[in-house]
Scaffold this active site. Sequence first.
Site, PDB file in Angstrom:
ATOM      1  N   THR A  20       0.270  -3.772  -1.897  1.00 28.24           N
ATOM      2  CA  THR A  20      -0.962  -3.071  -2.242  1.00 28.24           C
ATOM      3  C   THR A  20      -1.659  -2.720  -0.939  1.00 28.24           C
ATOM      4  OG1 THR A  20      -1.171  -4.469  -4.183  1.00 28.24           O
ATOM      5  CG2 THR A  20      -3.101  -3.224  -3.520  1.00 28.24           C
ATOM      6  N   LEU A  21      -1.732  -1.441  -0.652  1.00 31.17           N
ATOM      7  CA  LEU A  21      -2.382  -1.033   0.596  1.00 31.17           C
ATOM      8  C   LEU A  21      -3.817  -0.631   0.349  1.00 31.17           C
ATOM      9  CD1 LEU A  21       0.630   0.890   2.019  1.00 31.17           C
ATOM     10  CD2 LEU A  21      -0.290  -1.256   2.859  1.00 31.17           C
TER      11      LEU A  21
END
Lengths: 254, 279
Positions: A20-21
Amino acid sequence: MALKLPQNSLLGSQSDSQRTLYPYVTGTSVVALKYKDRILMAADMGGQQLALGSIDLKPFSYVHMRYKSVERMKPIGKHSLLGASGEISDFQEILRYLNELILYDNMWDDGNSLGPKEVHNYLTRVMYNRRNKFNPLWNSLVLGGVKNGNKYLGTVSMIGVNFKDNHVATGFGNHLAQPILRQEWHENLSFEDGVKLLEKCMRVLLYCDRSAVNKLQIAKITEEGVTIHQPYSLKTYWEFSTFENPAQGAIGSW
Amino acid sequence: MFRNQYDTDVTTWSPAGRLFQVEYAMEAVKQGSAAIGLRSKTHVVLGCVNKANSELSSHQKKIFKVDDHIGVAIAGLTADGRVLSRYMRNECINYSFTYESPLPVGRLVVQLADKAQVCTQRSWKRPYGVGLLVAGLDESGAHLYYNCPSGNYFEYQAFAIGSRSQAAKTYLERRFENFTDSSRDDLVKDAITAIRETLQGETLKSSICTIAVVGVGEPFHVLDQGTVQQIIDTFEIAAEQEDPATEPDAATGQEAATEQGTAADQGGSTDEGAAPMDI
């Protein structure tokens, strides 16, 4: 959607397609408070999706779509209620973890059960662990519950910061709702007063938080269990005179 | 025990449906020095007889603190007991870290039992040769469990294991109905008396027994020698002052007649020699 990082990134050269960026579909604030020997929690049913695609590796930050029936509060086991803001898919992942946890707890079938304190600490461990792996669950969680007459209300952030308090909020709620709660919360609120107080907070959030949606749910946790009420809307007032003619008091060319 | 052709390894059944290796492991428990446990609604007391290899050596440690709310007394192969205590401590501390809550005793006991069961079903392992009396407190009250090498576990109001434990069991059987509402101090006194039963005539001194307590508001801890000695002294003094025909003190009558290493009054001892014994 895989984001390619530049070659000499500090984050290493492994494939980052699973991390998850930045959050994609997010829910906004959750507000909760203790009253008498129970807990009240409120959250709106909005989820908003970020625009697809990116330029120069930076995500767009304007809204692309809105979901209007996202349930952001869920009961956990017999004693607890979890409310989440942030990435909805990560919230669903957390619910899967908790489902398994509660399932194994029930399978013991021995009269012991995980209470809100245990669930809160379990979540803290999970969030902190993921943060250490640089793959956070992008949520701010509120965990409330009542067990054996003891009420419990705590929160965990996406980096694992956790604490308990008489009233908590996530995201914008911290800036807009908590000041109201600090002024007006007291030990002996009744259910009606608690709901009025929460509605006051949610109304401010509705006016001031652009990601809020006017469809909220209130949840109540007592010793007997969790009740999540049907969604409803708050009445808002837009007839302020300054809105009618905003330029009235402005002198000058702009 | 006689030799059997089906007792070579634990994965061989006998025609009568027994696993002899497991039964031999339970024998090892019976050969160990005695350990007893008893519980009330709010407290659990563990006691054990200390054996030492010789006068020169120290006593073997048979009571282990597992967590603030759980302790265990062992009988049998103490090395196995030590390893299992370490496992229990690990489980408790991991649970505490994740949930910030004490591990319920009932769950720890099941995990222990499952661990013991594994050793009864692998050809390259042997059963643990140790019986454990697990004493603990959790949300549902005070508990005392017995875990045996077979992988079975039972909950008890009071129990005794090890050599000459039958004498203690008989004593406990007579008294157990009163234990639920006993006070903490009465429970400790009963524990020491039960230990004395297993000594069968040897003098009861605080150096040969160890007592540990866990209860509501009282984390698990081993009572120190001085405290134990005081308690031993009080009921020997009480026995001399009371009518020797009273049931539990009649046993002390016999003891008072033999050498008194500890009691203050030497003068009263010969009078008690005539008291009838209630064995």
